[in-house]
Motif scaffolding. Structure first.
Motif, PDB file in Angstrom:
ATOM      1  N   HIS A  17      69.723  66.757  20.794  1.00 36.57           N
ATOM      2  CA  HIS A  17      70.740  67.028  19.760  1.00 36.57           C
ATOM      3  C   HIS A  17      70.496  66.234  18.480  1.00 36.57           C
ATOM      4  N   TRP A  18      69.249  66.183  18.045  1.00 34.79           N
ATOM      5  CA  TRP A  18      68.946  65.519  16.775  1.00 34.79           C
ATOM      6  C   TRP A  18      69.039  66.540  15.644  1.00 34.79           C
ATOM      7  N   ILE A  19      69.045  66.013  14.414  1.00 36.31           N
ATOM      8  CA  ILE A  19      69.125  66.899  13.247  1.00 36.31           C
ATOM      9  C   ILE A  19      67.716  67.119  12.688  1.00 36.31           C
ATOM     10  N   VAL A  20      67.360  68.383  12.572  1.00 36.08           N
ATOM     11  CA  VAL A  20      66.042  68.694  12.006  1.00 36.08           C
ATOM     12  C   VAL A  20      66.102  68.474  10.500  1.00 36.08           C
ATOM     13  N   ASP A  21      65.186  67.702   9.984  1.00 35.39           N
ATOM     14  CA  ASP A  21      65.127  67.508   8.539  1.00 35.39           C
ATOM     15  C   ASP A  21      63.673  67.265   8.159  1.00 35.39           C
ATOM     16  N   GLN A  39      64.142  60.511   9.860  1.00 34.92           N
ATOM     17  CA  GLN A  39      63.972  59.101  10.224  1.00 34.92           C
ATOM     18  C   GLN A  39      62.832  58.937  11.228  1.00 34.92           C
ATOM     19  N   LEU A  40      62.705  59.935  12.094  1.00 38.12           N
ATOM     20  CA  LEU A  40      61.628  59.894  13.091  1.00 38.12           C
ATOM     21  C   LEU A  40      60.671  61.055  12.857  1.00 38.12           C
ATOM     22  N   GLU A  41      59.390  60.734  12.771  1.00 35.74           N
ATOM     23  CA  GLU A  41      58.400  61.811  12.729  1.00 35.74           C
ATOM     24  C   GLU A  41      57.657  61.829  14.055  1.00 35.74           C
ATOM     25  N   ILE A  42      57.636  63.013  14.662  1.00 36.61           N
ATOM     26  CA  ILE A  42      56.897  63.193  15.908  1.00 36.61           C
ATOM     27  C   ILE A  42      55.681  64.042  15.595  1.00 36.61           C
ATOM     28  N   LEU A  43      54.538  63.537  16.008  1.00 37.63           N
ATOM     29  CA  LEU A  43      53.299  64.254  15.729  1.00 37.63           C
ATOM     30  C   LEU A  43      52.726  64.772  17.039  1.00 37.63           C
ATOM     31  N   LYS A  55      53.336  76.784  14.787  1.00 39.63           N
ATOM     32  CA  LYS A  55      54.034  77.357  15.947  1.00 39.63           C
ATOM     33  C   LYS A  55      54.340  76.245  16.960  1.00 39.63           C
ATOM     34  N   ILE A  56      53.361  75.380  17.172  1.00 41.21           N
ATOM     35  CA  ILE A  56      53.546  74.287  18.141  1.00 41.21           C
ATOM     36  C   ILE A  56      54.629  73.331  17.641  1.00 41.21           C
ATOM     37  N   ALA A  57      54.590  73.033  16.325  1.00 44.62           N
ATOM     38  CA  ALA A  57      55.597  72.124  15.759  1.00 44.62           C
ATOM     39  C   ALA A  57      56.990  72.723  15.940  1.00 44.62           C
ATOM     40  N   THR A  58      57.112  74.030  15.703  1.00 40.49           N
ATOM     41  CA  THR A  58      58.424  74.687  15.832  1.00 40.49           C
ATOM     42  C   THR A  58      58.897  74.658  17.278  1.00 40.49           C
ATOM     43  N   ILE A  59      57.985  74.952  18.197  1.00 41.35           N
ATOM     44  CA  ILE A  59      58.376  74.991  19.614  1.00 41.35           C
ATOM     45  C   ILE A  59      58.832  73.614  20.086  1.00 41.35           C
ATOM     46  N   ILE A  60      58.008  72.611  19.817  1.00 37.34           N
ATOM     47  CA  ILE A  60      58.358  71.269  20.310  1.00 37.34           C
ATOM     48  C   ILE A  60      59.622  70.775  19.614  1.00 37.34           C
ATOM     49  N   GLY A  61      59.700  71.033  18.296  1.00 34.03           N
ATOM     50  CA  GLY A  61      60.893  70.627  17.548  1.00 34.03           C
ATOM     51  C   GLY A  61      62.152  71.238  18.146  1.00 34.03           C
ATOM     52  N   VAL A  64      58.970  67.491  13.463  1.00 30.50           N
ATOM     53  CA  VAL A  64      57.771  67.523  14.301  1.00 30.50           C
ATOM     54  C   VAL A  64      56.662  68.168  13.479  1.00 30.50           C
ATOM     55  N   THR A  65      55.495  67.532  13.480  1.00 28.97           N
ATOM     56  CA  THR A  65      54.334  68.153  12.843  1.00 28.97           C
ATOM     57  C   THR A  65      53.247  68.289  13.904  1.00 28.97           C
TER      58      THR A  65
END
Ligand SMILES: C[S@@+](CC[C@H](N)C(=O)[O-])C[C@H]1O[C@@H](n2cnc3c(N)ncnc32)[C@H](O)[C@@H]1O
Length: 451
Positions: free
Chosen positions: A209-213, A218-222, A195-201, A181-182
């Motif tokens: 239950h996705w893997i943070v990478d 594979q998926l970028e959430i903005l 901070k927002i990226a961390t919270i939403i991520g 998440v960015t």
């Protein structure tokens, strides 16, 4: 306290929420060229598309079946599905309260599953979108091994092929989605973007239950926080669509998407001749040859290396085009008066390509020569330049030869540029020259009588 106004985007998103087959999309484009992109969408997707623009973005609703058409557009860079839009009343001082509001909102993304399913289908991701907690646990234990595998899927960050994350379609059927998440912010807030990226991520990981990478995702959430509006976007393109056509890059290679927008500003018609007289590595003529095959394309440059690069770029596409490449000086073109329909070019500028002091003299010379060869009354010029001062001087000198149809302020990679759409007037080149000669004689007479 800010007053809540329903934004255009919220209205669009509300409409899309009422139909399982309709999605709100956000397409990115170079700032200043948004309406050109909307025009292409209207032409190729739907005539009565209701679109609106923000800086460097356009939004509209589409049917799921229209996504293949979106991915074939030539004017846009990246495609996102809008997964959520909401208004959050942020407190100007209470940071904790604001973060809690972001957390609460993330528990309530009502359209997210619908959008995730569409993302999976569009990107052809074969893996698991909704793994169980158990599946996640066992995947995480092999995480380092998987990351090594994923590394091979990331395209090297070389010029010309900069993909984001890895291609979702290359995942295995039993793989668990990796994501990041960015956040982009606009406005004053009590929190920063990370901070927002961390919270939403974190919240999404708890739910899905996705893997943070952060690299092999594979998926970028903005998450875009625009004052009080929070927008959640799922990136569909893992590589910007402008990365096409060009294999051999030069110091001033123009994006293919910008090239398309410039050419379409000239509204080329079948059978017309389109010329880029200062073609560099060929971005404009190549895009024109591909997208306007019913036109005849000519390209030229005065520099050997540019001509060679253009030739290599044309050849690398391995297709036959109705086009030709010639070395020339734009100030002396090998054409008869009033013989060419359209010129589209990206003018020399700055240190990389043309000094500003020279441009003041040369731009005027070039415009006069283009005015000579472009067709009277119908001929069009589309000129892109970073050197507004020089072009203004040149336009003043040629004001009887061209009507200025449009001027667009364009922001390209953070640099302010301008795009001019000119149409040739009815004044013949001889008439123009006679007027100039008469003026010069008059000036000389006046100055000698004043002696
Ligand atoms: C901004 S670059 C064009 C870049 C090109 N659109 C691309 O994507 O590679 C301007 C080009 O104008 C060419 N040029 C400058 N003065 C010229 C002249 N008098 N006649 C022809 N070409 C000229 C330069 O050699 C340079 O390749």
């Amino acid at each position: 306290m800010t007053t809540k106004v329903t934004t255009e985007l919220e209205k669009l998103f509300d409409l899309s929420s009422q139909n399982d087959d309709i999605f709100t999309v956000c397409l990115t484009v170079d700032t200043g060229l948004e309406w050109q992109a909307v025009d292409e969408c209207k032409l190729k997707i739907c005539d009565n598309l209701r679109a609106f623009k923000d800086r460097g973005k356009i939004y509209f609703n589409v049917a799921f079946e229209d996504f293949p058409k979106i991915l074939k557009l030539r004017s846009i860079d990246n495609v996102h599905i809008v997964g959520d839009v909401r208004y959050l009343e942020f407190d100007p001082e209470n940071a904790e309260l604001n973060l809690q509001r972001v957390i609460d909102s993330s528990h309530n993304y009502k359209q997210l599953k619908k959008c995730l399913n569409a993302w999976k289908s569009i990107t052809k991701y074969p893996g698991k979108l909704y793994p169980t907690h158990q599946e996640y646990e066992s995947a995480v234990s092999q995480y380092n091994v998987k990351k090594e595998e994923n590394k091979n899927l990331i395209v090297e960050e070389k010029r010309g092929s900069r993909k984001r994350g890895c291609d979702p379609s290359l995942a295995k059927e039993d793989s668990i989605l990796s994501y990041r998440v960015t956040c982009e912010r606009n406005g004053k807030h009590t929190f920063d973007s990370s901070k927002i990226a961390t919270i939403i991520g974190g919240e999404l990981q708890d739910q899905y239950h996705w893997i943070v990478d952060l690299t092999s995702y594979q998926l970028e959430i903005l998450s875009r926080v625009n004052n009080s509006e929070m927008i959640l976007l799922l990136r569909v393109t893992n590589e910007s669509l402008h990365r096409r056509n060009i294999t051999y890059f030069g110091p001033t290679t123009l994006r293919a998407t910008v090239a398309y927008n410039l050419i379409s500003l000239a509204e080329p018609k079948p059978g017309e001749i389109i010329i880029d007289p200062m073609c560099g590595g060929g971005s404009i003529p190549i895009e024109a040859a591909i997208e306007f095959p019913e036109c005849y394309i000519l390209a030229g440059d005065n520099h050997d290396k540019a001509i060679e690069r253009s030739r290599l770029n044309f050849d690398a596409l391995n297709k036959s085009f109705k086009s030709n490449l010639i070395q020339w000086n734009v100030a002396y073109l090998p054409f008869k008066d009033s013989s060419i329909d359209v010129f589209v070019t990206d003018m020399p500028f700055g240190k990389r390509s043309g000094l500003k002091s020279d441009n003041r003299i040369f731009y005027k010379k070039y415009l006069i020569e283009l005015a000579r060869v472009v067709k009277l009354k119908h001929g069009r010029l589309v000129l892109l330049t970073y050197d507004r001062r020089s072009i203004t001087i040149a336009l003043q000198a040629t004001q009887d030869l061209f009507k200025q149809k449009k001027t667009l302020g364009v922001n390209m990679g953070g640099l302010p540029a301008a795009c001019y759409v000119l149409k040739r007037t009815n004044l013949t080149f001889e008439q123009f020259q006679t007027t100039i000669n008469n003026k010069t004689t008059k000036n000389k007479t006046n100055s000698s009588s004043g002696d």
